[in-house]
Design an enzyme around this catalytic site. Sequence first.
Site, PDB file in Angstrom:
ATOM      1  N   TRP A  65     -20.378  10.696 -20.735  1.00 35.50           N
ATOM      2  CA  TRP A  65     -20.979  10.498 -19.420  1.00 35.50           C
ATOM      3  C   TRP A  65     -22.369  11.139 -19.374  1.00 35.50           C
ATOM      4  O   TRP A  65     -22.661  12.086 -20.099  1.00 35.50           O
ATOM      5  CB  TRP A  65     -20.090  11.110 -18.338  1.00 35.50           C
ATOM      6  CG  TRP A  65     -18.697  10.588 -18.351  1.00 35.50           C
ATOM      7  CD1 TRP A  65     -17.578  11.213 -18.825  1.00 35.50           C
ATOM      8  CD2 TRP A  65     -18.250   9.302 -17.891  1.00 35.50           C
ATOM      9  NE1 TRP A  65     -16.467  10.417 -18.684  1.00 35.50           N
ATOM     10  CE2 TRP A  65     -16.854   9.236 -18.111  1.00 35.50           C
ATOM     11  CE3 TRP A  65     -18.897   8.212 -17.295  1.00 35.50           C
ATOM     12  CZ2 TRP A  65     -16.095   8.112 -17.767  1.00 35.50           C
ATOM     13  CZ3 TRP A  65     -18.137   7.107 -16.956  1.00 35.50           C
ATOM     14  CH2 TRP A  65     -16.757   7.055 -17.187  1.00 35.50           C
ATOM     15  N   TRP A  83      -9.421   7.102  -8.503  1.00 37.07           N
ATOM     16  CA  TRP A  83     -10.621   7.319  -9.309  1.00 37.07           C
ATOM     17  C   TRP A  83     -10.440   6.821 -10.741  1.00 37.07           C
ATOM     18  O   TRP A  83     -11.350   6.230 -11.328  1.00 37.07           O
ATOM     19  CB  TRP A  83     -11.011   8.798  -9.293  1.00 37.07           C
ATOM     20  CG  TRP A  83     -11.894   9.087  -8.126  1.00 37.07           C
ATOM     21  CD1 TRP A  83     -11.536   9.555  -6.900  1.00 37.07           C
ATOM     22  CD2 TRP A  83     -13.308   8.868  -8.067  1.00 37.07           C
ATOM     23  NE1 TRP A  83     -12.624   9.642  -6.070  1.00 37.07           N
ATOM     24  CE2 TRP A  83     -13.736   9.234  -6.759  1.00 37.07           C
ATOM     25  CE3 TRP A  83     -14.258   8.407  -8.974  1.00 37.07           C
ATOM     26  CZ2 TRP A  83     -15.068   9.144  -6.359  1.00 37.07           C
ATOM     27  CZ3 TRP A  83     -15.587   8.321  -8.573  1.00 37.07           C
ATOM     28  CH2 TRP A  83     -15.983   8.684  -7.281  1.00 37.07           C
ATOM     29  N   ASN A 127     -10.705   2.265   2.704  1.00 39.38           N
ATOM     30  CA  ASN A 127     -10.163   2.136   1.349  1.00 39.38           C
ATOM     31  C   ASN A 127     -11.011   1.226   0.464  1.00 39.38           C
ATOM     32  O   ASN A 127     -11.247   1.530  -0.713  1.00 39.38           O
ATOM     33  CB  ASN A 127      -8.724   1.613   1.403  1.00 39.38           C
ATOM     34  CG  ASN A 127      -8.067   1.651   0.036  1.00 39.38           C
ATOM     35  OD1 ASN A 127      -7.935   2.715  -0.563  1.00 39.38           O
ATOM     36  ND2 ASN A 127      -7.662   0.492  -0.465  1.00 39.38           N
ATOM     37  N   TRP A 144       2.163   1.797  -3.474  1.00 38.33           N
ATOM     38  CA  TRP A 144       1.147   2.417  -4.330  1.00 38.33           C
ATOM     39  C   TRP A 144       1.271   3.939  -4.293  1.00 38.33           C
ATOM     40  O   TRP A 144       1.088   4.612  -5.310  1.00 38.33           O
ATOM     41  CB  TRP A 144      -0.259   2.004  -3.885  1.00 38.33           C
ATOM     42  CG  TRP A 144      -0.807   0.779  -4.539  1.00 38.33           C
ATOM     43  CD1 TRP A 144      -0.955  -0.457  -3.988  1.00 38.33           C
ATOM     44  CD2 TRP A 144      -1.323   0.657  -5.887  1.00 38.33           C
ATOM     45  NE1 TRP A 144      -1.516  -1.333  -4.893  1.00 38.33           N
ATOM     46  CE2 TRP A 144      -1.761  -0.675  -6.060  1.00 38.33           C
ATOM     47  CE3 TRP A 144      -1.454   1.555  -6.948  1.00 38.33           C
ATOM     48  CZ2 TRP A 144      -2.305  -1.136  -7.248  1.00 38.33           C
ATOM     49  CZ3 TRP A 144      -2.005   1.105  -8.141  1.00 38.33           C
ATOM     50  CH2 TRP A 144      -2.426  -0.233  -8.282  1.00 38.33           C
ATOM     51  N   TRP A 154     -16.126  10.424 -13.730  1.00 40.80           N
ATOM     52  CA  TRP A 154     -15.290  10.176 -12.563  1.00 40.80           C
ATOM     53  C   TRP A 154     -14.719  11.461 -11.976  1.00 40.80           C
ATOM     54  O   TRP A 154     -14.453  11.543 -10.767  1.00 40.80           O
ATOM     55  CB  TRP A 154     -14.147   9.219 -12.896  1.00 40.80           C
ATOM     56  CG  TRP A 154     -13.228   9.679 -13.997  1.00 40.80           C
ATOM     57  CD1 TRP A 154     -13.349   9.405 -15.335  1.00 40.80           C
ATOM     58  CD2 TRP A 154     -12.044  10.473 -13.866  1.00 40.80           C
ATOM     59  NE1 TRP A 154     -12.315   9.988 -16.042  1.00 40.80           N
ATOM     60  CE2 TRP A 154     -11.503  10.648 -15.159  1.00 40.80           C
ATOM     61  CE3 TRP A 154     -11.389  11.061 -12.792  1.00 40.80           C
ATOM     62  CZ2 TRP A 154     -10.347  11.385 -15.408  1.00 40.80           C
ATOM     63  CZ3 TRP A 154     -10.232  11.792 -13.022  1.00 40.80           C
ATOM     64  CH2 TRP A 154      -9.724  11.941 -14.316  1.00 40.80           C
ATOM     65  N   GLU A 197       0.824  -1.206   0.000  1.00 46.11           N
ATOM     66  CA  GLU A 197       0.000   0.000   0.000  1.00 46.11           C
ATOM     67  C   GLU A 197       0.857   1.254   0.000  1.00 46.11           C
ATOM     68  O   GLU A 197       0.521   2.266  -0.648  1.00 46.11           O
ATOM     69  CB  GLU A 197      -0.932  -0.005   1.214  1.00 46.11           C
ATOM     70  CG  GLU A 197      -1.980  -1.102   1.198  1.00 46.11           C
ATOM     71  CD  GLU A 197      -2.889  -0.985  -0.012  1.00 46.11           C
ATOM     72  OE1 GLU A 197      -3.511   0.084  -0.194  1.00 46.11           O
ATOM     73  OE2 GLU A 197      -2.978  -1.962  -0.776  1.00 46.11           O
TER      74      GLU A 197
END
Length: 504
Positions: free
Chosen positions: A322, A401, A360, A294, A378, A291
Amino acid sequence: MTPSHPVGLIWFRRDLRLADNAALYAALQQCKKLFCVFIFDDSILAPLPHADRRVEFICQSLAELDGDLRAACGRQEAGLITRRGLPQDIIPELARQLGADAVFCNDDDEPAALARDAQVAHRLRAMGRSLQRSKDHRIFGRDEVLTQSLSPFSVFTPYKNAWLRKITPFYLSSYPSERDLAARLADRPEGERRPVPTAAELGFEAGTLDGLKLPTGASGARELLDDFLPRLPRYQAARDYPALKGPSYLSVHLRFGTVSIRELARTAHASMQREDWDAAAREGAATWLSELIWRDFYFQILAHHPHVVERSFKPAYDAIVWDSGPEADALFAAWCAGRTGYPLVDAAMRQLAGSGYMHNRLRMVAASFLVKDLGIDWRRGEAWFAEKLNDFDLAANNGGWQWAASTGCDAQPWFRIFNPVTQSQKFDPEGRFIARYVPELARLPARLRHAPWLAAPLELAEAGITLGRHYPHPVVDHAAAREKTLARYAVVKAGDAGSAASHS
């Protein structure tokens, strides 16, 4: 090392601590006398909501930092200079007033920060002064982990493998940044000996952290870390279940630098190799380290591909159309308010609204629902999280996202769409998290909290629930929304890997 600058200035930003601070260490090594400053940047403060919790977190953390500075040298005259305005104007002028020929800070690769720092550096150079930046909030910088062709990675797993191959004790060691502080810290000019302003004095709502289990400052980070370390062996097993105390809850401290990323990564890396831990415990440490990796990955993506702030990492996905207009706006409002009729999504959004935190796993579920169930861009969800999350970090928020929207560098396959009910059944099996944040469903049997519209009329009546009155009907049908999403993404299907739909 003999100091090369008679006077220096350290500019604290996203590094609100004394311990293991790279820029502070560099400044103390190079300066005979050092002043410390924090700027409340009006370009950042101006768009924030009046009740923004982050302002109070920063103010309280700065008050502790100021106290730590004065305690380190035993003089009340020393401490933190605080100003409000634009750093581009204040830092060069303050350096001139204090006679500092070098300004030290830790780097920040966000586009706005790079532009700001370029202006500061330019103005300092014009005055015969310099801006010196250090790497502090990540383990590896933008160009330190590259492919064999010396290009940046765009997929996480190869990046992680290269990161792990490169890591050595050198990259994880702490800077002794408090060692010479007492001897080098200068007394503030009399006009700069003001206490750190409170959130209220800055024009923001006071008490926004009241009732939240969110300790501030470096001491707060230490409290959370000490609480987490006994739970680290179970991290892999517990981290996906929002009703359990699984995460470290250190994300906001990482964001504002009240804890050192090197200390956390060093702890995780060492724990992976502990012989007194079983394989599951060592896997917990490895998962936590992953993590943290990341974070580095998303930082280097933003640094090398700043277009992701406005557009999809994969240009083909900018062709997606969208939903928009009044109906989409109403769905977006329902999502923001936690009134979608999907309990796990609503619980997540209410947790965010009430605390500034979201688990998360639920960030992925809530994001997937907005994009792939409601068909909403998004970027609207990203902006909402940016406003509400205490730990908002541009790189990680954007990366998360775009992952959920399948537009990013290392994205969820476009045809894999989270089912909010099965996610609820899997990760909140007893409905405990739902009952906490959607209390109107708490009297339902646990098996019915995931999808209350499936309850029999008698079961709803016994729980005192009338759908549409006490709790909304689902705003969309997931199965129908899924088919619509598959069609929406078909416009980029030819350019994306994968051809079979799956249901998680």
